[in-house]
Design a protein around this motif. Structure first.
Motif: not given
Length: 498
Positions: A297-300, A335-337, A341-342, A389-402
């Motif tokens: 929560m804090k890092l992302r 806010r949108i990010y 995404e997070v 930031i990149l851990p969010v990218v990897y997880e979102q790519l895996e679940k086909k999220g934004s």
């Protein structure tokens, strides 16, 4: 009226203006050795410990602050001249200042001056905890592989000269070796840095080093040393000359290096201290079985949010974080990010209202009295982005999220790394990878994907078509239309916020 130099001798006069330690510092035992005595440690762990020491039954948890690097000479000399005392200035949201003198640092050592003295202190039987704020880059691991970086010249130096180490790993290895040889008990190594699983990372990196430097020590460390994970939080900007002057004028305190911070503070700790610990929970810390959800929560959200504001703010021409946070378009972007995404990557958070937490972040970022410098927040971004930031990218790519907003931030980082914004303002880039970043950023003007070739930061992200497509689109948009219009454009496509 003359000001009083901050030291033990003048505490009684200073007490007329601000809160000072009400405990007897001279009888405290040093139970904690802390490496990295910069602003954050002094606004956070040292503050919590100071509050705890006001309980008269607590005498075993004084702090010995260690200045590890050559450029830490200034803070070491300051603390030495001030008997370890410093003023903590809390900048409240209404602009008022809450000031107190902190006394928990009772010893101070300068490692480059006398490495053996530091090793002996770490090996002292009364020391139960060795804690660290050595920044994300201090853990010396390759971002792409997670492996310990033995190519670091300072690591090679420590392997060749074990009695005169330069890195934290050299010091810890020699101190723990002494504990083993002297049949002493082990201790806790407590990371207070912004890395998810910071205790796990500290253990993995130390054991990687020890397996090469002192292989016979590995089993002893595994049996006698604990590495609790923790989440730490308190925005602590660099102290300015104006802060020092205001303190002198308002409170008659001549403090060469006070610490300024926000009122918010949080410390969530895994209760895994092999030889005991301070009762920090009595002064606001939270001990839990699993820190991971709170860390994520804090890092992302907070740390990534800072990076987002810093990188975009630099391209806008802002100099402080509150300026960026007060810009309506950047604020909406953040806010949108955070919302789109997070938030989908965060698990259950017992006792946390996530929506309220995100709103509080926007308020904290916009505190106009903190004036956190954008160049400070953007420093060492090559180490921060893979963590925040990149851990969010990897997880979102895996679940086909934004991933559009994260890709936009990476594109903005590539443009930032050229070293000048679109208004011709030179950007102050402080990064261990500054040369590589700059070279790839310049190549990216012709081929935007060149920036993603920095594998130690981005790993294999360049091979993900979804991300690359979003990144190139954002990059070209910023270059062709400018940062302000590009942020407006991406925001206009999304309705969801937080």
């Amino acid at each position: 009226m003359a000001s009083f130099k901050l030291n033990n001798q003048n505490l009684s006069q200073i007490a007329a203006k601000v809160l000072v330690p009400q405990y007897n510092r001279s009888i405290l035992k040093t139970g904690i050795v802390h490496v990295g005595i910069g602003g954050f440690h002094r606004s956070h762990q040292a503050y919590y410990t100071d509050q705890l020491l006001h309980d008269e039954t607590t005498k075993d948890w004084g702090i010995c602050g260690v200045a590890l690097l050559d450029f830490d000479a200034k803070i070491y000399n300051t603390l030495k001249e001030q008997d370890g005392l410093y003023t903590l200035i809390v900048k409240e949201l209404d602009g008022s200042l809450t000031k107190s003198v902190i006394g928990s640092i009772v010893e101070y050592l300068f490692a480059p001056e006398d490495p053996k003295k530091v090793i002996e202190k770490m090996a002292s039987p009364e020391v139960k905890i060795i804690s660290l704020t050595i920044t994300e880059g201090g853990y010396n691991y390759d971002e792409a592989t997670g492996a310990f970086n033995f190519g670091n010249t300072l690591i090679q130096q420590d392997l060749d000269n074990p009695q005169a180490p330069k890195t934290i790993f050299g010091y810890l290895t020699q101190a723990l070796k002494l504990r083993k040889e002297r049949s002493l008990k082990g201790c806790t190594i407590q990371s207070c840095d912004n890395i998810q699983g910071n205790g796990h990372v500290a253990k993995k990196m130390l054991l990687s080093y020890v397996r090469v430097a002192e292989p016979g020590l590995v089993a002893w460390i595994e049996a006698n040393v604990s590495f609790p994970n923790a989440m730490v939080d308190r925005i602590t900007p660099a102290t300015s000359a104006l802060d020092i002057e205001i303190l002198k004028e308002s409170s008659d305190i001549d403090d060469a290096w006070p610490v300024v911070c926000e009122p918010f503070k949080q410390w969530v700790i895994e209760d895994d201290f092999i030889e005991g610990r301070p009762a920090w929970e009595t002064v606001g810390a939270q001990f839990v079985e699993d820190v991971v959800p709170y860390e994520k929560m804090k890092l992302r959200l907070l740390n990534a949010g800072h990076s987002v504001l810093g990188i975009l703010g630099a391209l806008y021409g802002f100099s402080t974080i509150d300026e960026a946070a007060s810009n309506a378009d950047i604020s909406s972007f953040l806010r949108i990010y955070m919302g789109n995404e997070v938030t989908p990557t965060l698990g259950g958070l017992e006792g946390v209202n996530l929506k309220n937490y995100k709103f509080s972040l926007i308020q904290r970022f916009g505190n106009t009295y903190i004036k956190d410098q954008i160049d400070r927040i953007c420093s060492q971004s090559s180490a921060k982005i893979p963590i925040f930031i990149l851990p969010v990218v990897y997880e979102q790519l895996e679940k086909k999220g934004s991933i559009d907003y994260a890709a936009f931030v990476i594109a903005a980082f590539a443009i930032y790394s050229v070293g000048v914004n679109e208004f011709g303002t030179q950007l102050i880039i402080k990064d261990a990878m500054e040369i590589v970043l700059n070279e790839k950023a310049i190549l990216s003007r012709k081929n935007p994907e060149a920036f993603l070739e920095i594998e130690s930061i981005f790993g294999k992200l360049k091979s993900n078509e979804t991300f690359v497509e979003a990144y190139i689109k954002a990059y070209q948009n910023i270059v062709q239309n400018g940062i302000e219009k590009s942020v407006k454009d991406i925001n206009s496509n999304v309705l969801n916020e937080i």
